[in-house]
Design a protein around this motif. Sequence first.
Motif, PDB file in Angstrom:
ATOM      1  N   LEU A 244      99.274 -36.313 -51.821  1.00 41.33           N
ATOM      2  CA  LEU A 244     100.766 -35.918 -51.546  1.00 41.33           C
ATOM      3  C   LEU A 244     101.446 -35.501 -52.825  1.00 41.33           C
ATOM      4  O   LEU A 244     102.711 -35.035 -52.691  1.00 41.33           O
ATOM      5  CB  LEU A 244     101.652 -37.155 -51.133  1.00 41.33           C
ATOM      6  N   ASN A 245     101.030 -35.779 -53.940  1.00 38.73           N
ATOM      7  CA  ASN A 245     101.763 -35.515 -55.351  1.00 38.73           C
ATOM      8  C   ASN A 245     100.807 -34.259 -55.869  1.00 38.73           C
ATOM      9  O   ASN A 245      99.592 -34.378 -56.180  1.00 38.73           O
ATOM     10  CB  ASN A 245     101.399 -36.737 -56.254  1.00 38.73           C
ATOM     11  N   GLN A 246     101.470 -33.288 -56.052  1.00 38.07           N
ATOM     12  CA  GLN A 246     100.930 -31.880 -56.493  1.00 38.07           C
ATOM     13  C   GLN A 246     100.201 -31.942 -58.065  1.00 38.07           C
ATOM     14  O   GLN A 246      99.157 -31.483 -58.061  1.00 38.07           O
ATOM     15  CB  GLN A 246     102.036 -30.915 -56.444  1.00 38.07           C
ATOM     16  N   THR A 247     100.898 -32.471 -58.869  1.00 33.98           N
ATOM     17  CA  THR A 247     100.406 -32.628 -60.200  1.00 33.98           C
ATOM     18  C   THR A 247      98.935 -33.540 -60.244  1.00 33.98           C
ATOM     19  O   THR A 247      97.953 -32.805 -60.699  1.00 33.98           O
ATOM     20  CB  THR A 247     101.259 -33.327 -61.079  1.00 33.98           C
ATOM     21  N   LEU A 248      99.173 -34.526 -59.507  1.00 33.80           N
ATOM     22  CA  LEU A 248      97.628 -35.307 -59.127  1.00 33.80           C
ATOM     23  C   LEU A 248      96.558 -34.808 -58.716  1.00 33.80           C
ATOM     24  O   LEU A 248      95.513 -34.835 -58.923  1.00 33.80           O
ATOM     25  CB  LEU A 248      98.012 -36.917 -58.751  1.00 33.80           C
ATOM     26  N   ARG A 249      96.832 -34.052 -57.506  1.00 32.02           N
ATOM     27  CA  ARG A 249      95.776 -33.324 -56.866  1.00 32.02           C
ATOM     28  C   ARG A 249      95.434 -32.145 -57.562  1.00 32.02           C
ATOM     29  O   ARG A 249      94.367 -31.978 -57.420  1.00 32.02           O
ATOM     30  CB  ARG A 249      96.480 -33.029 -55.329  1.00 32.02           C
ATOM     31  N   LEU A 250      96.399 -31.485 -58.179  1.00 34.75           N
ATOM     32  CA  LEU A 250      95.754 -30.244 -58.918  1.00 34.75           C
ATOM     33  C   LEU A 250      94.855 -30.756 -60.146  1.00 34.75           C
ATOM     34  O   LEU A 250      93.808 -30.300 -60.547  1.00 34.75           O
ATOM     35  CB  LEU A 250      96.963 -29.638 -59.721  1.00 34.75           C
ATOM     36  N   LEU A 251      95.235 -32.076 -60.835  1.00 33.89           N
ATOM     37  CA  LEU A 251      94.361 -32.438 -62.058  1.00 33.89           C
ATOM     38  C   LEU A 251      93.215 -33.229 -61.538  1.00 33.89           C
ATOM     39  O   LEU A 251      91.987 -32.994 -61.835  1.00 33.89           O
ATOM     40  CB  LEU A 251      95.285 -33.649 -62.529  1.00 33.89           C
ATOM     41  N   ALA A 252      93.069 -33.592 -60.254  1.00 32.55           N
ATOM     42  CA  ALA A 252      91.945 -34.038 -59.746  1.00 32.55           C
ATOM     43  C   ALA A 252      90.898 -32.961 -59.322  1.00 32.55           C
ATOM     44  O   ALA A 252      89.601 -33.317 -59.708  1.00 32.55           O
ATOM     45  CB  ALA A 252      92.240 -34.998 -58.328  1.00 32.55           C
ATOM     46  N   THR A 253      91.322 -32.248 -58.671  1.00 29.54           N
ATOM     47  CA  THR A 253      90.366 -31.011 -58.390  1.00 29.54           C
ATOM     48  C   THR A 253      89.797 -30.109 -59.496  1.00 29.54           C
ATOM     49  O   THR A 253      88.610 -29.569 -59.653  1.00 29.54           O
ATOM     50  CB  THR A 253      91.115 -30.278 -57.332  1.00 29.54           C
ATOM     51  N   GLY A 254      90.752 -29.945 -60.481  1.00 28.52           N
ATOM     52  CA  GLY A 254      90.539 -29.274 -61.707  1.00 28.52           C
ATOM     53  C   GLY A 254      89.501 -29.963 -62.492  1.00 28.52           C
ATOM     54  O   GLY A 254      88.508 -29.181 -62.706  1.00 28.52           O
ATOM     55  N   MET A 255      89.478 -31.067 -62.599  1.00 28.43           N
ATOM     56  CA  MET A 255      88.619 -32.099 -63.427  1.00 28.43           C
ATOM     57  C   MET A 255      87.424 -31.962 -62.718  1.00 28.43           C
ATOM     58  O   MET A 255      86.185 -31.945 -63.344  1.00 28.43           O
ATOM     59  CB  MET A 255      89.163 -33.253 -63.574  1.00 28.43           C
ATOM     60  N   ASP A 256      87.251 -32.176 -61.393  1.00 27.21           N
ATOM     61  CA  ASP A 256      86.150 -32.281 -60.681  1.00 27.21           C
ATOM     62  C   ASP A 256      85.244 -30.979 -60.923  1.00 27.21           C
ATOM     63  O   ASP A 256      84.049 -31.041 -61.407  1.00 27.21           O
ATOM     64  CB  ASP A 256      86.459 -32.421 -58.892  1.00 27.21           C
ATOM     65  N   HIS A 257      85.690 -29.856 -60.888  1.00 32.73           N
ATOM     66  CA  HIS A 257      85.078 -28.490 -60.693  1.00 32.73           C
ATOM     67  C   HIS A 257      85.022 -27.827 -61.890  1.00 32.73           C
ATOM     68  O   HIS A 257      83.853 -27.121 -62.300  1.00 32.73           O
ATOM     69  CB  HIS A 257      85.610 -27.633 -59.573  1.00 32.73           C
ATOM     70  N   LEU A 258      85.969 -28.032 -62.916  1.00 28.49           N
ATOM     71  CA  LEU A 258      85.773 -27.348 -64.271  1.00 28.49           C
ATOM     72  C   LEU A 258      84.485 -28.330 -64.960  1.00 28.49           C
ATOM     73  O   LEU A 258      83.631 -27.950 -65.655  1.00 28.49           O
ATOM     74  CB  LEU A 258      87.053 -27.430 -65.123  1.00 28.49           C
TER      75      LEU A 258
END
Length: 393
Positions: A244-258
Amino acid sequence: MTFSLTAEEQNRVKLAALLGHKLDPIGHKDMALIIAISAVYGISLVAVIFMLWNKKYPPLKSKSPILMAFAYISCVFWFVGDLQINGHVHLYGTIMTDCRGIGVWMRVLLGVCTVSALIALRSYGLYRVFKKNRSYRGLGLYIPIFVYCGCTLVFGIVTQVLPKSVIIEYQPMLDVCYCPKPFRAALYGYIWATWVVIAALNWAIRSIKTSFNESHEMAISCIIVFAILTFSTVLVFVNPEYPLNQTLRLLATGMDHLGTNLVWWTIMGVPLFNCAFNRNKYLEYWAEKLRKDGLQHQYDIKSEYSGNCSQLSLESGFNDMFFPFDNAPEHIVYLPNGELRPHSRKKRQSAQTANPCDPFDIPSLSPTTANSPAFNDPFLYYIPRTVSCDFSF
């Protein structure tokens, strides 16, 4: 699918507030992340195609290119699952409401667990070759992976049998997938156990000679994966509402796939770059590096000929899947006068005979005789002294 702040999205935000949740609407930052990660996977796809096209190039062949291609596909599955679970797209009215099928089977089992199994298979193969002096083929190689895949399949079947409320279910009011804490604990415990075993295997092969660079590559890979796992584990237990938190979800997905793409490029980057831009010189350097690391005593690095050769065929003609197995064809040596001189590998007569059918084997420029000290080595390398060499009879 829209990333604009529509009336429906505004209502979703208000409904979440009534339920006691602060919800950041899906917006253009989510779209930008999807485009950026998709572009990264697009670049990696070009690299995978190039890798498979040149999979007979010895430095690439030693990296098990078929395994790495499947690892790439697993990462793509993982990415699609993350778009659902991390709340980057609207789920309502689409197949993405199937939280168990996409969130568990695609994201976790076909994604995270499969890529982990493929890397584990590669690490275990290296362990067998360099520490146990055993074959890079056969049941001994695959049984541990079959056991792991069996456990993963059982895990998936259990998630399919248990009620959705216990495993993962779609929350229509918030338009997200929710996973209860016990299942999160079981899931992350299984993934952590997998990577602890992989790290132990990589610690066991830390003394591999630098010509293969495997210990460095896998150490970097483990550091990256454990960083991702640590961040993700803390996030899902400390703040399970992070989608539900845009910053956290962006960070989670970005870290996973980068991170996963960085692991893939850490393993494949150097041979891919040199195959494309420095093909012959790197092959010569790679073969010379084997000798400098002392592997000539184990792998009989000798040439039957000397004299000036105009061209060498240094690529294997094996038809491999995961690893090149049987039916190795003839190998060709170009003699100074341009004549082709074929010679065939002898079929293995017993388990003690040299096995040319593994991804560590380099195409032969000369037959190995029974008197060679490496004749009974099942992982025999056939390596030219240099690309520019002399042949004398």
